[in-house]
Design a protein around this motif. Structure first.
Motif, PDB file in Angstrom:
ATOM      1  N   TYR A  93       0.960  -1.106   0.004  1.00  0.00           N
ATOM      2  CA  TYR A  93      -0.018   0.027  -0.056  1.00  0.00           C
ATOM      3  C   TYR A  93       0.982   1.335   0.002  1.00  0.00           C
ATOM      4  O   TYR A  93       1.965   1.242   0.654  1.00  0.00           O
ATOM      5  CB  TYR A  93      -1.042  -0.013   1.200  1.00  0.00           C
ATOM      6  CG  TYR A  93      -0.275  -0.041   2.376  1.00  0.00           C
ATOM      7  CD1 TYR A  93       0.181   1.361   3.206  1.00  0.00           C
ATOM      8  CD2 TYR A  93       0.252  -1.275   3.171  1.00  0.00           C
ATOM      9  CE1 TYR A  93       0.611   1.353   4.415  1.00  0.00           C
ATOM     10  CE2 TYR A  93       0.652  -1.274   4.414  1.00  0.00           C
ATOM     11  CZ  TYR A  93       0.951  -0.138   5.113  1.00  0.00           C
ATOM     12  OH  TYR A  93       1.605   0.203   6.316  1.00  0.00           O
ATOM     13  N   MET A  99       5.881   2.283  -1.271  1.00  0.00           N
ATOM     14  CA  MET A  99       5.125   1.221  -1.228  1.00  0.00           C
ATOM     15  C   MET A  99       5.443   0.426  -0.205  1.00  0.00           C
ATOM     16  O   MET A  99       6.745   0.003   0.099  1.00  0.00           O
ATOM     17  CB  MET A  99       4.988   0.530  -2.601  1.00  0.00           C
ATOM     18  CG  MET A  99       4.282   1.290  -3.476  1.00  0.00           C
ATOM     19  SD  MET A  99       2.485   1.729  -3.332  1.00  0.00           S
ATOM     20  CE  MET A  99       1.830   0.046  -3.616  1.00  0.00           C
ATOM     21  N   LYS A 111      -6.874  -3.001 -10.785  1.00  0.00           N
ATOM     22  CA  LYS A 111      -6.505  -1.913 -10.214  1.00  0.00           C
ATOM     23  C   LYS A 111      -6.007  -2.349  -8.729  1.00  0.00           C
ATOM     24  O   LYS A 111      -5.098  -2.072  -8.224  1.00  0.00           O
ATOM     25  CB  LYS A 111      -7.110  -0.684 -10.075  1.00  0.00           C
ATOM     26  CG  LYS A 111      -6.664   0.462  -9.435  1.00  0.00           C
ATOM     27  CD  LYS A 111      -7.624   1.753  -9.620  1.00  0.00           C
ATOM     28  CE  LYS A 111      -6.839   2.920  -8.897  1.00  0.00           C
ATOM     29  NZ  LYS A 111      -7.867   4.152  -9.267  1.00  0.00           N
ATOM     30  N   TYR A 112      -7.062  -2.992  -8.167  1.00  0.00           N
ATOM     31  CA  TYR A 112      -6.961  -3.303  -6.673  1.00  0.00           C
ATOM     32  C   TYR A 112      -5.762  -4.436  -6.533  1.00  0.00           C
ATOM     33  O   TYR A 112      -5.122  -4.587  -5.683  1.00  0.00           O
ATOM     34  CB  TYR A 112      -8.220  -3.854  -6.129  1.00  0.00           C
ATOM     35  CG  TYR A 112      -9.256  -2.957  -6.242  1.00  0.00           C
ATOM     36  CD1 TYR A 112      -9.333  -1.675  -5.901  1.00  0.00           C
ATOM     37  CD2 TYR A 112     -10.454  -3.452  -6.999  1.00  0.00           C
ATOM     38  CE1 TYR A 112     -10.379  -0.715  -5.956  1.00  0.00           C
ATOM     39  CE2 TYR A 112     -11.403  -2.447  -7.058  1.00  0.00           C
ATOM     40  CZ  TYR A 112     -11.526  -1.170  -6.759  1.00  0.00           C
ATOM     41  OH  TYR A 112     -12.431  -0.441  -6.935  1.00  0.00           O
ATOM     42  N   ILE A 168      -2.223  -2.969  -6.958  1.00  0.00           N
ATOM     43  CA  ILE A 168      -1.939  -2.110  -5.795  1.00  0.00           C
ATOM     44  C   ILE A 168      -1.240  -3.021  -4.805  1.00  0.00           C
ATOM     45  O   ILE A 168      -0.300  -2.931  -4.273  1.00  0.00           O
ATOM     46  CB  ILE A 168      -3.165  -1.526  -5.523  1.00  0.00           C
ATOM     47  CG1 ILE A 168      -3.351  -0.054  -6.277  1.00  0.00           C
ATOM     48  CG2 ILE A 168      -3.097  -0.818  -3.966  1.00  0.00           C
ATOM     49  CD1 ILE A 168      -4.875   0.497  -5.724  1.00  0.00           C
ATOM     50  N   TYR A 221       2.232  -2.107  -9.763  1.00  0.00           N
ATOM     51  CA  TYR A 221       1.356  -1.132 -10.653  1.00  0.00           C
ATOM     52  C   TYR A 221       2.076  -0.346 -11.701  1.00  0.00           C
ATOM     53  O   TYR A 221       1.790  -0.562 -12.865  1.00  0.00           O
ATOM     54  CB  TYR A 221       0.596  -0.362  -9.521  1.00  0.00           C
ATOM     55  CG  TYR A 221      -0.726   0.314 -10.353  1.00  0.00           C
ATOM     56  CD1 TYR A 221      -1.075   0.100 -11.470  1.00  0.00           C
ATOM     57  CD2 TYR A 221      -1.436   1.032  -9.485  1.00  0.00           C
ATOM     58  CE1 TYR A 221      -2.294   0.673 -12.108  1.00  0.00           C
ATOM     59  CE2 TYR A 221      -2.782   1.535  -9.721  1.00  0.00           C
ATOM     60  CZ  TYR A 221      -3.058   1.312 -11.165  1.00  0.00           C
ATOM     61  OH  TYR A 221      -4.201   2.120 -11.538  1.00  0.00           O
ATOM     62  N   TYR A 260      -1.958   6.437  -6.371  1.00  0.00           N
ATOM     63  CA  TYR A 260      -3.290   6.054  -6.636  1.00  0.00           C
ATOM     64  C   TYR A 260      -4.212   6.505  -5.588  1.00  0.00           C
ATOM     65  O   TYR A 260      -5.575   6.479  -5.730  1.00  0.00           O
ATOM     66  CB  TYR A 260      -3.406   4.488  -6.910  1.00  0.00           C
ATOM     67  CG  TYR A 260      -2.969   3.912  -5.362  1.00  0.00           C
ATOM     68  CD1 TYR A 260      -3.996   3.501  -4.363  1.00  0.00           C
ATOM     69  CD2 TYR A 260      -1.709   3.344  -5.132  1.00  0.00           C
ATOM     70  CE1 TYR A 260      -3.748   2.958  -3.265  1.00  0.00           C
ATOM     71  CE2 TYR A 260      -1.429   2.665  -3.902  1.00  0.00           C
ATOM     72  CZ  TYR A 260      -2.437   2.549  -3.031  1.00  0.00           C
ATOM     73  OH  TYR A 260      -2.066   1.989  -1.805  1.00  0.00           O
TER      74      TYR A 260
END
Length: 604
Positions: free
Chosen positions: A236, A243, A478-479, A482, A487, A581
Motif C-alpha cells: 500500500y 510502497m 487496479k486493486y 496495488i 502497478y 493512486y
C-alpha cells in the motif's frame, strides 16, 4: 424474469433513509425506539439491512466504483489527460479535493457504513440472535452477516482510494463525537476481517436464501475474508510515496488461504463450462446459485449503468432501426492485453469485442480501430429492448465476486506461504480447464501449469497473468496491482509493449495484424479474417480493411498520444516508478471535520 430483489430493497430502504445527511459523519439517525422496533422481528430487520444495499443504486457505485474509479491498468484504460473534468482527473491521477466524483463516493461510502452500523447494533441488541426459534435465530444471524460484510466492502474501498480514513464503528446517536481522526488502514482492515470471521459460520448459503446471489451470503463473506486479507497483507502507498507491506503480512496470506480452503471444502462447485454464459446470464436476468458468481449487485429495471458505460457499444436513438437504445464503454482494452491471450483461449473473444452495433442494428468494426470494447456485457443481449432513446437503467446486474476468484486467491496465498504446491497448482488448473477445449488440456493446462511451477516467483507471475485473462473488464485489476506492488511496472510494460507493436507494424517487421479485415458473412454475422496475425491481402474484395496496429503509429508524435499519455502519471508521477493512486479527501469532508482531517502527504 427479472428478480424483484432490488426493487424490494429500494422500496424498503426509502422509509429507513428518509433522513438528511449534512455531512458523512453526522447524519440524522433513527431513534432508539425505532431501532428497537425494527430489529425486533425478521421482516422489519430485513428491511433495515436492505437499507445498506440501497447505496449500490447510487451513482457512487453504479458508474464510479464499478467502472470509472477502477482504471487505468494494463488491461483496462481510458484517456485522462484530454480534459480537466472530474472523471478525467481521476483517470489521470490528478484529482483535486474539489472533485465532485470523489465527494460522491466518499459520502455514500460513509452513508452505507452508517446504515450497516445501525443494523449491526440493532441486531446485536435485539436478543434475536439467541432466539429459541431456530428459524428466527438463523435468519437474524444471517442478516447480521450481511451487514457486517457490506460494511467491510465499503471500508475496503475507502482504504484503497484514501488510505487512512476515519473508522466509524458505531451507529450515530445524539450527542455522539463525529469528528473522528484518520485511523490506520491496517487497523481498519484487521477489524472488519475479524468481524466477518466472527459471523460467517452463522450465515446461510445462497441456495438457502430467497434471493440467492442477489444478496450477500456465506460464500461471498468467505470470499471477502480472503479478498480483504490479501489487501491487508499486500502493498500500500505511504504518505511519503513509498510502497510498503506490514511485517505481519504472512498472517493475512494464511487467513486468505484458510478461508478460501474452507469455502472449497464446504461448498465446492464446478466452474460452469461455458465462460460466455457466465456474463450473458446477467444480461438475461439469470442468477444461478452454486455456480461461478457468488454475489452480484441486483439492479432493478430502470437502474444500473452496465451496458451503458461498460460493454459493447450500441448506437441507438429515436431514428435507429432498433429499440435497444445507446451504450458504450468508458474503459477500452489495450491491444497488448488482447494479444497476450493464447489464441485458443475462449476467454479472449468473450472479454475483448472488436465490434460495435450500429444504428442499423448491424455489427461492424469498433470505432477508433484499436478501441477494443469490454465484451462481457451489452444492451443488445437483452431479451426485451428497453427503448430506442434509453441509455442508463438497463437493470443488468454487476458481478462482485466469482468462484474462479476464490480458486485463484487460494493458489496465490498457498504459493506465498508454501510455494507452488500440488494444491496451488490444482486450483490454477481448474480455472484454465474452462478456458480451453478438453482436447487441449494436456498442453494448455497440465503442461502449462507444470512449466510455471518451478519456483514461487514463476508461479506468482503466472497468477498475475491468469487473473488478467480471467477477469478482464470486471474492473478489479487496479486493486490487484496495488496490493502486488507492481502497478507502475505493469504500466511501463504496457507502454513499451504498445510502442513495439506500433514500431513493428510501421516497419513491417511484426507478425501481428497491422491491418484487420472484416465483413458480415452469409448469415449476417460479424467475421474477422485475421484476428491473430498479419495477412498480405484478403482473398477477395468482400472484406473491409481497417488499420489496426498500424493506427498506433503517428507521423508527428511517432506513437499515438494515448500510448504515451494515458499511463504517463502511472509511470512518471510525483515519484517515478510509484503510482500515486491515493486521492485527496474531499474538501467538504475536510471542512466539516473542523480541523480533524486534512490532505497532508502523498504530494498533494
Amino acid at each position: 424474469m427479472k428478480s424483484s430483489a432490488y426493487k424490494s430493497i429500494i422500496l424498503a430502504a426509502a422509509s429507513f433513509l428518509a433522513v438528511s445527511c449534512s455531512d458523512f459523519l453526522e447524519p440524522e439517525s433513527l431513534s432508539t425506539f425505532d431501532a428497537d422496533y425494527i430489529y425486533s422481528n425478521v421482516d422489519d430487520a430485513r428491511k433495515g439491512v436492505n437499507a445498506v444495499y440501497s447505496h449500490f443504486g447510487q451513482d457512487a457505485f453504479r458508474s464510479r466504483l464499478s467502472n470509472n474509479f477502477a482504471g487505468n491498468t494494463d488491461i483496462e484504460h481510458q484517456s485522462g489527460w484530454t480534459s480537466t473534468g472530474d472523471r478525467y482527473q481521476i483517470w489521470d491521477l490528478n484529482a483535486l479535493e474539489s472533485n465532485r466524483d470523489l465527494e460522491i463516493v466518499w459520502t455514500y461510502a460513509y452513508r452505507a457504513i452508517r446504515d450497516a452500523n445501525i443494523s449491526i447494533e440493532g441486531l446485536q441488541a435485539s436478543g434475536k440472535l439467541e432466539s429459541e426459534d431456530p428459524v428466527e435465530r438463523r435468519t437474524m444471524n444471517h442478516l447480521l452477516g450481511e451487514a457486517v460484510t457490506l460494511k467491510a466492502y465499503w471500508f475496503s474501498i475507502l482504504t484503497f482510494y484514501w488510505g487512512d480514513v476515519p473508522f466509524v464503528d458505531f451507529a450515530p446517536v445524539a450527542g455522539g463525537d463525529f469528528l473522528l481522526p484518520k485511523a490506520d488502514r491496517n487497523v481498519i482492515l484487521t477489524e472488519v476481517i475479524n468481524d466477518m470471521i466472527e459471523v460467517e459460520e452463522n450465515m446461510m448459503w445462497a441456495d438457502e436464501t430467497p434471493f440467492g446471489i442477489e444478496q450477500v451470503t456465506r460464500e461471498y463473506t468467505l470470499g471477502m475474508i480472503a479478498r480483504l486479507a490479501l489487501q491487508r497483507g499486500g502493498y500500500y502507498l505511504k504518505e511519503d510515496l513509498t510502497m510498503e507491506r506490514a511485517s505481519d503480512y504472512l498472517d493475512y496470506y494464511k487467513i486468505a488461504r484458510d478461508y478460501t480452503a474452507k469455502l472449497i471444502e464446504l461448498k465446492d462447485r464446478e466452474l460452469p463450462r461455458d465462460y460466455r454464459q457466465v456474463f450473458l446470464n446477467q444480461s438475461k436476468f439469470i442468477s444461478p446459485v452454486n455456480a461461478d458468481v457468488l454475489f452480484e449487485v441486483p439492479f432493478a429495471l430502470g437502474n444500473g449503468d452496465v451496458a451503458w458505460n461498460i460493454g459493447i457499444t450500441v448506437e441507438g436513438g429515436p431514428t435507429a432501426a432498433h429499440t435497444f437504445g445507446s451504450g458504450n464503454n468508458y474503459m477500452a482494452i489495450p491491444p497488448t492485453y488482447y494479444f497476450s491471450f493464447d489464441t485458443l483461449d475462449v476467454r479472449r473473444d468473450v472479454t475483448c469485442a472488436l465490434y460495435k452495433v450500429n444504428a442499423s442494428f448491424q455489427e461492424e468494426f469498433v470505432n477508433n480501430r484499436t478501441n477494443i470494447a469490454q465484451g462481457k456485457w451489452s444492451r443488445h443481449f437483452l431479451e426485451n429492448p428497453p427503448g430506442a432513446s434509453s441509455a442508463k437503467g438497463t437493470g443488468i446486474n454487476w458481478p462482485m465476486l466469482r468462484y474462479a476468484d476464490v480458486l485463484l486467491m487460494f493458489a496465490e496465498a498457498e504459493n506465498e506461504l508454501n510455494g507452488p504446491t500440488d494444491a496451488a497448482q490444482e486450483q490454477l488448473k481448474r480455472v484454465r480447464r474452462r478456458a480451453f477445449n478438453e482436447s487441449l488440456w494436456s498442453e494448455k493446462v497440465d503442461g502449462y501449469v507444470t512449466s510455471v511451477s518451478g519456483n514461487k516467483e514463476d508461479f506468482f507471475e503466472a497468477i498475475v497473468d491468469e487473473r488478467a485473462w480471467e477477469f478482464g473488464g470486471e474492473m478489479i485489476r487496479k486493486y490487484e496491482l496495488i496490493r502486488w506492488g507492481n502497478y507502475s511496472q505493469k504500466m511501463q510494460e504496457t507502454v513499451e509493449g504498445l510502442k513495439k507493436m506500433a514500431d513493428d507494424a510501421y516497419n513491417g517487421t511484426g507478425n501481428l495484424p497491422d491491418y484487420m479485415y472484416w465483413k458480415l458473412d452469409e448469415k449476417g454475422d460479424f467475421t474477422i479474417l485475421n484476428p491473430n496475425t498479419k495477412v498480405v491481402a484478403p482473398p477477395d474484395d468482400s472484406w473491409n480493411q481497417v488499420p489496426f496496429l498500424l493506427s498506433m503509429h503517428d507521423e508527428t508524435y511517432t506513437y499515438s498520444q494515448w500510448i504515451t499519455k494515458d499511463w504517463a502519471n502511472y509511470i512518471e508521477g510525483p515519484k517515478p516508478g510509484v503510482v500515486r493512486y491515493i486521492f485527496p479527501i474531499p474538501a467538504s469532508a475536510v471542512a466539516n471535520s473542523q480541523g480533524t482531517l486534512d490532505n497532508t502527504g502523498y504530494g498533494f
